[in-house]
Every structure is written in structure tokens, then in C-alpha cells.
Design an enzyme around this catalytic site. Structure first.
Site, PDB file in Angstrom:
ATOM      1  N   CYS A 288     -23.765  -9.460  15.877  1.00 15.79           N
ATOM      2  CA  CYS A 288     -23.162  -8.132  15.686  1.00 15.79           C
ATOM      3  C   CYS A 288     -24.211  -6.976  15.430  1.00 15.79           C
ATOM      4  O   CYS A 288     -25.320  -7.505  14.581  1.00 15.79           O
ATOM      5  CB  CYS A 288     -22.217  -7.928  14.275  1.00 15.79           C
ATOM      6  SG  CYS A 288     -21.491  -6.564  14.102  1.00 15.79           S
TER       7      CYS A 288
ATOM      8  N   CYS B  70     -23.662  -4.964   7.990  1.00 18.28           N
ATOM      9  CA  CYS B  70     -22.861  -5.103   6.759  1.00 18.28           C
ATOM     10  C   CYS B  70     -23.546  -5.853   5.530  1.00 18.28           C
ATOM     11  O   CYS B  70     -23.693  -6.858   6.178  1.00 18.28           O
ATOM     12  CB  CYS B  70     -21.345  -5.178   6.910  1.00 18.28           C
ATOM     13  SG  CYS B  70     -20.686  -4.032   8.197  1.00 18.28           S
TER      14      CYS B  70
ATOM     15  N   CYS C  95     -22.226  -9.443   5.142  1.00 18.25           N
ATOM     16  CA  CYS C  95     -21.612 -10.356   5.951  1.00 18.25           C
ATOM     17  C   CYS C  95     -22.505 -11.079   6.728  1.00 18.25           C
ATOM     18  O   CYS C  95     -23.726 -10.614   6.903  1.00 18.25           O
ATOM     19  CB  CYS C  95     -21.050  -9.278   7.215  1.00 18.25           C
ATOM     20  SG  CYS C  95     -20.261 -10.113   8.511  1.00 18.25           S
TER      21      CYS C  95
HETATM   22  N1  SAH Z   1     -16.511  -6.476  13.044  1.00 18.64           N
HETATM   23  C1  SAH Z   1     -15.217  -5.975  12.608  1.00 18.64           C
HETATM   24  C2  SAH Z   1     -14.349  -7.574  12.482  1.00 18.64           C
HETATM   25  C3  SAH Z   1     -15.097  -8.737  12.146  1.00 18.64           C
HETATM   26  S1  SAH Z   1     -15.007  -9.015  10.320  1.00 18.64           S
HETATM   27  C4  SAH Z   1     -15.186  -5.665  10.913  1.00 18.64           C
HETATM   28  O1  SAH Z   1     -16.151  -5.294  10.508  1.00 18.64           O
HETATM   29  O2  SAH Z   1     -14.024  -5.287  10.841  1.00 18.64           O
HETATM   30  C5  SAH Z   1     -13.676  -9.461   9.744  1.00 18.64           C
HETATM   31  C6  SAH Z   1     -13.463  -8.973   8.167  1.00 18.64           C
HETATM   32  O3  SAH Z   1     -14.178 -10.101   7.457  1.00 18.64           O
HETATM   33  C7  SAH Z   1     -13.961  -7.420   7.918  1.00 18.64           C
HETATM   34  O4  SAH Z   1     -13.290  -7.028   7.242  1.00 18.64           O
HETATM   35  C8  SAH Z   1     -15.181  -7.735   7.284  1.00 18.64           C
HETATM   36  O5  SAH Z   1     -15.748  -6.785   6.547  1.00 18.64           O
HETATM   37  C9  SAH Z   1     -15.031  -9.100   6.485  1.00 18.64           C
HETATM   38  N2  SAH Z   1     -16.254  -9.751   5.790  1.00 18.64           N
HETATM   39  C10 SAH Z   1     -17.312 -10.111   6.517  1.00 18.64           C
HETATM   40  N3  SAH Z   1     -18.002 -10.643   5.664  1.00 18.64           N
HETATM   41  C11 SAH Z   1     -17.196 -11.146   4.593  1.00 18.64           C
HETATM   42  C12 SAH Z   1     -17.311 -11.838   3.570  1.00 18.64           C
HETATM   43  N4  SAH Z   1     -18.781 -12.771   3.397  1.00 18.64           N
HETATM   44  N5  SAH Z   1     -16.551 -12.437   2.766  1.00 18.64           N
HETATM   45  C13 SAH Z   1     -15.341 -11.698   3.028  1.00 18.64           C
HETATM   46  N6  SAH Z   1     -15.134 -10.789   4.003  1.00 18.64           N
HETATM   47  C14 SAH Z   1     -15.786 -10.528   4.722  1.00 18.64           C
HETATM   48 FE1  SF4 Z   2     -20.301  -6.491  11.951  1.00 11.85          FE
HETATM   49 FE2  SF4 Z   2     -19.884  -8.243   9.867  1.00 11.85          FE
HETATM   50 FE3  SF4 Z   2     -20.016  -5.597   9.585  1.00 11.85          FE
HETATM   51 FE4  SF4 Z   2     -17.890  -6.674  11.087  1.00 11.85          FE
HETATM   52  S1  SF4 Z   2     -18.512  -6.880   8.827  1.00 11.85           S
HETATM   53  S2  SF4 Z   2     -19.115  -4.802  11.745  1.00 11.85           S
HETATM   54  S3  SF4 Z   2     -18.811  -8.419  12.045  1.00 11.85           S
HETATM   55  S4  SF4 Z   2     -21.820  -7.001  10.378  1.00 11.85           S
END
Ligand code: SAH
Ligand code: SF4
Length: 394
Positions: A135, A139, A142
Site C-alpha cells: 500500500c 497508516c 497497519c
Molecule cells: N486500505 C483500506 C482497506 C484495507 S485495510 C483501508 O484502509 O480502509 C482494512 C481495515 O483494517 C481498515 O479499516 C484498516 O484501517 C484496518 N486495520 C489495518 N491494520 C490493522 C490492525 N493492525 N489491526 C486492526 N485493524 C487494522
Molecule cells: Fe493502506 Fe493499511 Fe492504511 Fe489501509 S490501513 S490505507 S492498507 S496502510
């Protein structure tokens, strides 16, 4: 679902065949498929009918071999096989969790890998698919966001994940058999790796195929796209895909959201809320899901819960709030909020009149949970680097 032995890891090494110069029919829209057939010798007059027939073979019956398309003349089948292939991502590994969750690692062109997760529940089966390798967003909570390697998936690779799962679940009907209404794979969420709205056209084309009534035939209400908040593409999602929307909200002040979801620096909370308030499909029956990851001491106070409600109310957004206990990954800079804290937070939201389900963590034993996805090649590379530095070589 047939019972599987818990926690298995089958390593499949199916060699990838890439026939020179052939066109993959998977992922083409109906118009593109028709044009491809005409370009390779199908008479224009027949092209519409042939498109429908081939489409059904691929997406309704799951056929990958032109020789099996028995309503087409033999010579025509041979002609198709000369020019075209029907190809989907190759499964490299499959892990099955104690709770039945399945995690697949799939290899796509260029040797990249993406993860796909299947989550069986009592009344549905949800497939969590990826839209990108890695990605571009970062974030901070993530795991996917720490992956360097990024490429957009093609429409074939996106809808191919759904076809791959139907293969594994053995869910393709056989020609002539009665229609089975109880689907193992009944829902799709675009919540795997990647930001789907940064790969809009391919995601749209793939989801259109998944929704097509003459094929995989999933209702648009059974598809949920999750975005971190690519504001200019939100209205297009309703118009061109028509699926449900989930938003990675995660913070109630710009100060905190700038850190957790850095795209907030480009489009802030207020701009995001305005885009959601005018989401054309939003209604009481099609509420927008606010995803909110619970991070200990970061975004989980009572004041946060009240601010969250205030934001949603101020804009009158039909919403439900999905609380996600943070899924920890090696080296993650945050901790999961305590169960008591999560329950107290959920209660404030519920008292304000909004559904506030706490997402059940699934597939933890195989690192299949939300935000833990990251390709194995990437992990392997990291650990090699670590080993080298530990040995004083790095
Ligand atoms: N990129 C998109 C979709 C993929 S992530 C987005 O950010 O919405 C899917 C969901 O999982 C998102 O809400 C993201 O913020 C959440 N997520 C990412 N890392 C996580 C973690 N370690 N624990 C719980 N949720 C997480
Ligand atoms: Fe990308 Fe993870 Fe952020 Fe979703 S939560 S936009 S997958 S970095």
C-alpha cells in the site's frame, strides 16, 4: 463446509505457464471481451452471443479450459485456445485456522504475492480480497503499510481471487445441476492489502464482474469497499460500483488522525465527513460503516467516543461503527485497548443510538486478521536482513 484438520499449511508448487502472446480473458469487461473475440477472428455478427456463452463458462461454471465449452463448435474452441487463456492467480500456500478461517497466499505476475482471507460465519461466508501489492499509504498501525513493494492489481487478479476461493471451496456448480442458494462465499470485502480507491478502474471492473447476474452473481449489497478516505473517489464509488462503503476513520481529531491515517493531511476529517454525508447510496438500510481500531491510550477515551458520535450526528450520516480490537504484529508501535475499555467505548456509541459491534478477531493463529497482511516474500526479506545485522553483516 467440509471439516478440515486445524492449522494446516499446504504448499502448492504449480508451475506457472505463461503462453507467449496470449490474451487472458479473465477480468475483461463484457465490451472488452467482445472486442477481443472480434479481433481474433470471431465474426462480428456472432460476437455478442459468443461473449455471453464464454462469459457464462468462465464466471458461472468456473471452466478454465476452452475444450470444455461444449456449446461451442470444436473448431471454434480450438481457435479460442490459440489466442486466449483463462488465468487466475496461483495459490502458493493455504493455511486453515482453528476457527475455520482460511488464508491464502497467491502469486501474481512478476512474482509478487497477495493475501486473501476467507471467513466462514453462520449465515455468510466473507472473502477479504486485496487490491494492491502492499500500500502506498503508511497508516502507522497497519502492517501492510510498512511494506515497500507496491503495485496495483489488474482486474483479472482482483476477480481472480474470488475465483480462486470458489475453486478451493469447491463451489462451482456443475452444468445442468440445480442452483444452490446457500453460498459458502456470499460476501466480498475489499479490506485486504492496498487502498482500493487508488486502483479505482481495476477494482470497479472486477466488482462489476463479481456482480454480473450471469456469473458470480453477488448482490452489490454483499460487497463492501473499505477506504482510508480518498475523498474525490468516494462519490464515484456509489455511481460506478454501487457497493457498500466502509471508512477507516480511527480518530476523532485531525491531530491524531494525521498520525494514524496520514491521508488525513490531504483530506481532513471535515472534508471526509462531507463526502460521506453526500454518499448517494447512504440510507438507513445501507449505512456507512465507520471502522475504528482500538489503540490503547491513543484513540480510545470516552471523549473520543463522544466526539465520534458528534461528528456523525452533525453531518447526519446513516452509520454503524465497527470497533476493531487492534491486531498486533511484530514490532507494532501500539497496544490493543483492554476489553473493558472497548466495551465502555462501544456502550457510549450504542447509547447514542448507533450500532457498535466489536469485530471478532478471526484467524489470529495464522496472522489472518485485519491489517496483519503482508506478503511472505517481504517478510522473508526482512528477516534475512535482520539475521545479517544480528550477525554483524548488515
Ligand atoms: N486500505 C483500506 C482497506 C484495507 S485495510 C483501508 O484502509 O480502509 C482494512 C481495515 O483494517 C481498515 O479499516 C484498516 O484501517 C484496518 N486495520 C489495518 N491494520 C490493522 C490492525 N493492525 N489491526 C486492526 N485493524 C487494522
Ligand atoms: Fe493502506 Fe493499511 Fe492504511 Fe489501509 S490501513 S490505507 S492498507 S496502510
Amino acid at each position: 463446509m467440509s471439516p478440515k484438520a486445524p492449522i494446516t499449511q499446504d504448499v502448492m508448487t504449480i508451475p506457472r505457464k505463461l503462453p507467449e502472446g496470449k490474451v487472458n480473458l479473465v477480468g475483461l469487461t463484457r465490451d472488452q471481451l467482445r472486442a477481443a473475440l472480434i479481433e481474433h477472428g470471431t465474426p462480428e455478427k456472432q460476437a455478442k452471443m459468443r461473449t455471453g456463452q464464454i462469459w457464462q463458462w468462465i464466471y458461472q461454471w468456473g471452466v478454465r479450459d476452452f475444450a470444455q465449452m461444449t456449446n461451442l463448435a470444436k473448431a471454434y474452441r480450438a481457435q479460442l485456445a490459440e489466442h486466449f487463456v483463462i488465468e487466475i492467480p496461483e495459490v502458493v500456500t493455504r493455511q486453515v485456522s482453528e476457527d475455520g478461517t482460511r488464508k491464502y497466499l497467491c502469486r501474481i505476475a512478476g512474482g509478487h504475492e497477495v493475501e486473501v482471507v476467507y471467513i466462514p460465519e453462520e449465515d455468510r461466508g466473507t472473502l477479504c480480497i486485496s487490491s494492491q501489492v502492499g500500500c502506498t499509504l503508511t497508516c502507522s498501525f497497519c502492517h501492510t503499510g510498512t511494506q515497500k513493494l507496491v503495485r496495483n492489481l489488474t482486474a483479472a487478479e482482483i476477480v481472480g481471487q474470488v475465483m480462486m476461493a470458489r475453486d478451493d471451496l469447491e463451489e462451482w456448480p456443475t452444468p445442468g445441476a440445480p442452483k444452490d442458494e446457500t453460498r459458502l462465499l456470499s460476501n466480498i470485502v475489499l479490506m485486504g492489502m492496498g487502498e482500493p480507491l487508488y486502483n479505482f478502474d481495476n477494482v470497479r471492473d472486477a466488482m462489476k464482474i463479481a456482480m454480473d447476474p450471469e456469473g458470480i452473481s453477488l448482490s452489490r449489497r454483499r460487497i463492501t469497499l473499505s477506504t482510508s478516505g480518498v475523498v474525490p473517489e468516494i462519490a464515484r464509488t456509489a455511481e460506478e460500483i454501487g457497493c457498500l462503503l466502509a471508512i477507516s476513520f480511527h480518530a476523532t481529531t485531525d491531530e491524531t488522525r494525521d498520525v494514524l491515517v496520514p491521508i488525513n493531511k490531504r483530506w481532513n476529517i471535515e472534508e471526509l465527513l462531507q463526502a460521506l454525508a453526500s454518499y448517494p447510496n447512504a440510507s438507513n438500510s445501507e449505512r456507512i460503516t465507520f471502522e475504528y481500531v482500538m489503540l490503547d491510550g491513543v484513540n480510545d477515551s470516552d471523549a473520543d467516543a463522544h466526539r465520534l458520535i458528534e461528528h456523525i450526528k452533525r453531518h447526519n450520516i446513516p452509520a454503524k461503527i465497527n470497533l476493531i480490537p487492534f491486531n498486533e504484529w511484530p514490532g507494532a508501535p501500539y497496544k490493543r485497548s483492554s476489553n473493558n475499555r472497548i466495551r465502555a467505548f462501544a456502550n457510549i456509541i450504542y447509547q447514542a443510538g448507533y450500532a457498535s459491534p466489536i469485530r471478532k478477531t478471526r484467524g489470529e493463529d495464522i496472522m489472518a486478521a485485519c491489517g496483519q497482511l503482508k506478503s511472505a516474500t517481504e517478510r522473508a526479506r526482512k528477516s534475512r536482513k535482520q539475521i545479517e545485522s544480528e550477525a554483524g553483516l548488515g
